[in-house]
Scaffold this motif. Structure first.
Motif, PDB file in Angstrom:
ATOM      1  N   LEU A  35       6.888 -15.113  -6.503  1.00  0.00           N
ATOM      2  CA  LEU A  35       6.034 -14.952  -7.662  1.00  0.00           C
ATOM      3  C   LEU A  35       4.997 -14.211  -7.165  1.00  0.00           C
ATOM      4  CD1 LEU A  35       5.362 -15.405 -10.707  1.00  0.00           C
ATOM      5  CD2 LEU A  35       4.617 -17.642  -9.989  1.00  0.00           C
ATOM      6  N   ASP A  36       4.288 -14.660  -6.304  1.00  0.00           N
ATOM      7  CA  ASP A  36       2.829 -14.035  -5.626  1.00  0.00           C
ATOM      8  C   ASP A  36       3.144 -12.422  -5.280  1.00  0.00           C
ATOM      9  OD1 ASP A  36       1.388 -16.584  -5.691  1.00  0.00           O
ATOM     10  OD2 ASP A  36       1.736 -16.898  -3.750  1.00  0.00           O
ATOM     11  N   SER A  37       4.310 -12.305  -4.770  1.00  0.00           N
ATOM     12  CA  SER A  37       4.640 -10.896  -4.204  1.00  0.00           C
ATOM     13  C   SER A  37       4.660 -10.020  -5.683  1.00  0.00           C
ATOM     14  CB  SER A  37       5.846 -10.563  -3.519  1.00  0.00           C
ATOM     15  OG  SER A  37       5.873 -11.470  -2.146  1.00  0.00           O
ATOM     16  N   ALA A  38       5.252 -10.486  -6.831  1.00  0.00           N
ATOM     17  CA  ALA A  38       5.271  -9.783  -7.891  1.00  0.00           C
ATOM     18  C   ALA A  38       3.994  -9.429  -8.623  1.00  0.00           C
ATOM     19  CB  ALA A  38       6.314 -10.565  -8.953  1.00  0.00           C
ATOM     20  N   ARG A  39       3.467 -10.547  -8.406  1.00  0.00           N
ATOM     21  CA  ARG A  39       1.874 -10.085  -8.908  1.00  0.00           C
ATOM     22  C   ARG A  39       0.934  -9.196  -8.333  1.00  0.00           C
ATOM     23  NH1 ARG A  39       0.712 -16.828  -9.634  1.00  0.00           N
ATOM     24  NH2 ARG A  39       1.592 -16.981 -11.919  1.00  0.00           N
ATOM     25  N   GLU A  40       1.370  -9.117  -7.022  1.00  0.00           N
ATOM     26  CA  GLU A  40       0.637  -8.254  -6.075  1.00  0.00           C
ATOM     27  C   GLU A  40       1.403  -6.653  -6.466  1.00  0.00           C
ATOM     28  OE1 GLU A  40      -1.589  -8.581  -4.218  1.00  0.00           O
ATOM     29  OE2 GLU A  40      -1.702 -10.457  -3.302  1.00  0.00           O
ATOM     30  N   TRP A  41       2.524  -6.834  -6.875  1.00  0.00           N
ATOM     31  CA  TRP A  41       3.209  -5.295  -7.063  1.00  0.00           C
ATOM     32  C   TRP A  41       2.807  -5.029  -8.535  1.00  0.00           C
ATOM     33  CZ3 TRP A  41       4.704  -1.732  -4.498  1.00  0.00           C
ATOM     34  CH2 TRP A  41       5.278  -1.784  -3.182  1.00  0.00           C
ATOM     35  N   MET A  42       2.481  -5.846  -9.421  1.00  0.00           N
ATOM     36  CA  MET A  42       1.688  -5.444 -10.451  1.00  0.00           C
ATOM     37  C   MET A  42       0.432  -4.582 -10.210  1.00  0.00           C
ATOM     38  SD  MET A  42       2.560  -8.942 -12.820  1.00  0.00           S
ATOM     39  CE  MET A  42       1.571  -8.114 -14.366  1.00  0.00           C
ATOM     40  N   THR A  43      -0.342  -4.976  -9.349  1.00  0.00           N
ATOM     41  CA  THR A  43      -1.576  -4.427  -8.810  1.00  0.00           C
ATOM     42  C   THR A  43      -1.017  -2.894  -8.307  1.00  0.00           C
ATOM     43  OG1 THR A  43      -2.657  -6.357  -8.661  1.00  0.00           O
ATOM     44  CG2 THR A  43      -3.650  -4.384  -7.715  1.00  0.00           C
ATOM     45  N   VAL A  44      -0.299  -3.005  -7.362  1.00  0.00           N
ATOM     46  CA  VAL A  44       0.192  -1.779  -6.915  1.00  0.00           C
ATOM     47  C   VAL A  44       0.619  -0.736  -7.580  1.00  0.00           C
ATOM     48  CG1 VAL A  44       1.905  -0.799  -5.016  1.00  0.00           C
ATOM     49  CG2 VAL A  44       0.686  -2.877  -4.627  1.00  0.00           C
ATOM     50  N   LEU A  45       1.321  -0.947  -8.523  1.00  0.00           N
ATOM     51  CA  LEU A  45       2.130  -0.212  -9.515  1.00  0.00           C
ATOM     52  C   LEU A  45       1.164   0.306 -10.688  1.00  0.00           C
ATOM     53  CD1 LEU A  45       5.870  -1.412  -9.943  1.00  0.00           C
ATOM     54  CD2 LEU A  45       4.955   0.238  -8.284  1.00  0.00           C
ATOM     55  N   GLY A  46       0.450  -0.618 -11.025  1.00  0.00           N
ATOM     56  CA  GLY A  46      -0.434  -0.219 -12.114  1.00  0.00           C
ATOM     57  C   GLY A  46      -2.055   0.234 -11.756  1.00  0.00           C
ATOM     58  N   ARG A  47      -2.576  -0.081 -10.642  1.00  0.00           N
ATOM     59  CA  ARG A  47      -4.044   0.153 -10.518  1.00  0.00           C
ATOM     60  C   ARG A  47      -4.334   0.950  -9.201  1.00  0.00           C
ATOM     61  NH1 ARG A  47      -6.813  -0.209 -14.700  1.00  0.00           N
ATOM     62  NH2 ARG A  47      -8.656  -0.530 -13.603  1.00  0.00           N
ATOM     63  N   LYS A  48      -3.216   1.209  -8.167  1.00  0.00           N
ATOM     64  CA  LYS A  48      -3.662   1.816  -7.197  1.00  0.00           C
ATOM     65  C   LYS A  48      -3.261   3.323  -7.080  1.00  0.00           C
ATOM     66  CE  LYS A  48      -3.258  -2.314  -3.930  1.00  0.00           C
ATOM     67  NZ  LYS A  48      -3.189  -2.224  -2.710  1.00  0.00           N
ATOM     68  N   THR A  49      -3.929   3.984  -6.196  1.00  0.00           N
ATOM     69  CA  THR A  49      -3.696   5.444  -6.024  1.00  0.00           C
ATOM     70  C   THR A  49      -2.352   5.583  -5.266  1.00  0.00           C
ATOM     71  OG1 THR A  49      -4.868   5.685  -3.933  1.00  0.00           O
ATOM     72  CG2 THR A  49      -6.266   5.874  -5.875  1.00  0.00           C
ATOM     73  N   ALA A  50      -1.971   6.900  -5.632  1.00  0.00           N
ATOM     74  CA  ALA A  50      -0.663   7.154  -4.751  1.00  0.00           C
ATOM     75  C   ALA A  50      -0.811   7.132  -3.267  1.00  0.00           C
ATOM     76  CB  ALA A  50      -0.273   8.849  -5.022  1.00  0.00           C
ATOM     77  N   ARG A  51      -1.754   7.091  -2.587  1.00  0.00           N
ATOM     78  CA  ARG A  51      -1.986   6.731  -1.066  1.00  0.00           C
ATOM     79  C   ARG A  51      -2.149   5.477  -0.952  1.00  0.00           C
ATOM     80  NH1 ARG A  51      -4.789  10.152   3.145  1.00  0.00           N
ATOM     81  NH2 ARG A  51      -5.722   8.662   4.614  1.00  0.00           N
ATOM     82  N   GLU A  52      -2.855   4.662  -1.590  1.00  0.00           N
ATOM     83  CA  GLU A  52      -2.905   3.200  -1.328  1.00  0.00           C
ATOM     84  C   GLU A  52      -1.474   2.574  -1.817  1.00  0.00           C
ATOM     85  OE1 GLU A  52      -7.479   2.410  -3.041  1.00  0.00           O
ATOM     86  OE2 GLU A  52      -5.848   2.375  -4.540  1.00  0.00           O
ATOM     87  N   LYS A  53      -0.776   3.075  -2.525  1.00  0.00           N
ATOM     88  CA  LYS A  53       0.384   2.741  -2.913  1.00  0.00           C
ATOM     89  C   LYS A  53       1.746   2.665  -1.526  1.00  0.00           C
ATOM     90  CE  LYS A  53       1.136   3.143  -8.011  1.00  0.00           C
ATOM     91  NZ  LYS A  53       1.860   4.147  -9.103  1.00  0.00           N
ATOM     92  N   ILE A  54       1.485   3.955  -1.076  1.00  0.00           N
ATOM     93  CA  ILE A  54       2.259   4.253   0.265  1.00  0.00           C
ATOM     94  C   ILE A  54       1.940   3.402   1.294  1.00  0.00           C
ATOM     95  CG2 ILE A  54       2.722   5.895   2.021  1.00  0.00           C
ATOM     96  CD1 ILE A  54       4.032   6.479  -0.597  1.00  0.00           C
ATOM     97  N   ALA A  55       0.657   3.176   1.603  1.00  0.00           N
ATOM     98  CA  ALA A  55      -0.083   2.196   2.459  1.00  0.00           C
ATOM     99  C   ALA A  55       0.464   0.764   2.251  1.00  0.00           C
ATOM    100  CB  ALA A  55      -1.605   2.474   2.768  1.00  0.00           C
ATOM    101  N   SER A  56       0.254   0.504   0.795  1.00  0.00           N
ATOM    102  CA  SER A  56       0.847  -1.017   0.846  1.00  0.00           C
ATOM    103  C   SER A  56       2.196  -1.291   1.197  1.00  0.00           C
ATOM    104  CB  SER A  56       0.491  -1.176  -0.745  1.00  0.00           C
ATOM    105  OG  SER A  56      -0.953  -1.163  -1.206  1.00  0.00           O
ATOM    106  N   LEU A  57       3.081  -0.361   0.769  1.00  0.00           N
ATOM    107  CA  LEU A  57       4.612  -0.641   1.120  1.00  0.00           C
ATOM    108  C   LEU A  57       4.749  -0.578   2.605  1.00  0.00           C
ATOM    109  CD1 LEU A  57       7.412  -0.738   0.140  1.00  0.00           C
ATOM    110  CD2 LEU A  57       7.463   1.651   0.000  1.00  0.00           C
ATOM    111  N   LEU A  58       3.745   0.390   3.158  1.00  0.00           N
ATOM    112  CA  LEU A  58       4.042   0.203   4.618  1.00  0.00           C
ATOM    113  C   LEU A  58       3.731  -1.025   5.497  1.00  0.00           C
ATOM    114  CD1 LEU A  58       2.930   3.819   5.681  1.00  0.00           C
ATOM    115  CD2 LEU A  58       5.230   2.991   5.609  1.00  0.00           C
ATOM    116  N   VAL A  59       2.636  -1.586   4.832  1.00  0.00           N
ATOM    117  CA  VAL A  59       2.013  -2.793   5.187  1.00  0.00           C
ATOM    118  C   VAL A  59       2.982  -4.011   4.999  1.00  0.00           C
ATOM    119  CG1 VAL A  59       0.504  -4.633   4.912  1.00  0.00           C
ATOM    120  CG2 VAL A  59      -0.419  -2.186   5.355  1.00  0.00           C
TER     121      VAL A  59
END
Length: 246
Positions: free
Chosen positions: A139-163
């Motif tokens: 559930l926590d991860s799903a909430r984090e992904w809402m932020t990744v997909l909705g608010r982050k730049t493309a670069r931040e999305k890629i970096a987040s997935l790598l992390v």
């Protein structure tokens, strides 16, 4: 996260033993689980479950990576989650699969027959407690992904997935992410684009930029080296003291 090379007849050899739903089980409890478990393997691209399938089993991902996706009314498919090693497929008490589950790489899953497993939930507290923890983490991860997909730049999305992948890989090795760590990225760039809501060209461009700036190094198409993990964390746009659930 590659193909399976271990003899898994003995649970002590299992590469996800310390993270899986059975991680807190005592030897006698593991013996009970042995009676209802079996293994299945799937090739990259092969469906594991279709939405609406009758759930005969619940399972832990042992090796490989799978996607959770949902087909919309107009036929488009939206990827809604990733299943990494030690993640759990299915829910006790749920008889139908809520999403399509597809192997992205070659996948091995440790299956438990659903009805006997549901019985063990009442007689083996360690399983129920661990499954609850995993569900809350999900559930926590799903909430984090809402932020990744909705608010982050493309670069931040890629970096987040790598992390996320780096942290899981380190966890499976019973380590913490560190400078110089090496891991295999289990997703193709096409899959990354689908999951992150980006174009293939954007994914390739951002990965190339991270490489050019020395934030990551690449060996071949999949192997990633992280010279300085804190530097990669800064690229996610997150508070370095917080970050993603691993």
């Amino acid at each position: 996260m590659g193909s399976l090379h271990l003899d898994l007849k003995d649970c002590s050899n299992c590469p996800i033993r310390h993270r899986a739903v059975c991680s807190r089980c005592e030897p006698d409890e593991l013996e009970t689980l042995e009676e209802i478990k079996y293994y299945r393997t799937y090739e990259a691209g092969q469906p594991i479950l279709w939405k609406g399938d009758h759930m005969e089993f619940v399972a832990s991902v042992v090796t490989g990576i799978a996607t959770l996706s949902q087909t919309m009314e107009d036929g488009r498919t939206q990827m809604v989650g990733l299943l990494l090693p030690s993640d759990f497929i299915g829910r006790p008490g749920r008889t139908e699969a809520p999403f399509d589950v597809t192997a992205v790489s070659d996948v091995t899953v440790c299956c438990f027959r659903r009805r006997p497993f549901e019985g063990l939930m009442t007689t083996t507290p360690h399983i129920g407690q661990r499954l609850l923890e995993m569900t809350l983490d999900e559930l926590d991860s799903a909430r984090e992904w809402m932020t990744v997909l909705g608010r982050k730049t493309a670069r931040e999305k890629i970096a987040s997935l790598l992390v996320i992948v780096a942290r899981r890989d380190a966890s499976l090795r019973k380590q913490s992410p560190k400078n110089g760590m090496i891991f295999d990225l289990p997703l193709t760039r096409e899959s990354m684009a689908d999951y992150l809501g980006l174009t293939l060209e954007t994914v390739s461009r951002q990965i190339s930029a991270l490489k050019k700036e020395g934030i990551i190094e690449l060996e071949g198409k999949r192997r990633v080296i992280v010279p300085d993990f804190e530097t990669l964390l800064l690229e996610t746009g997150d508070d370095v003291d917080g970050g993603f659930i691993s």
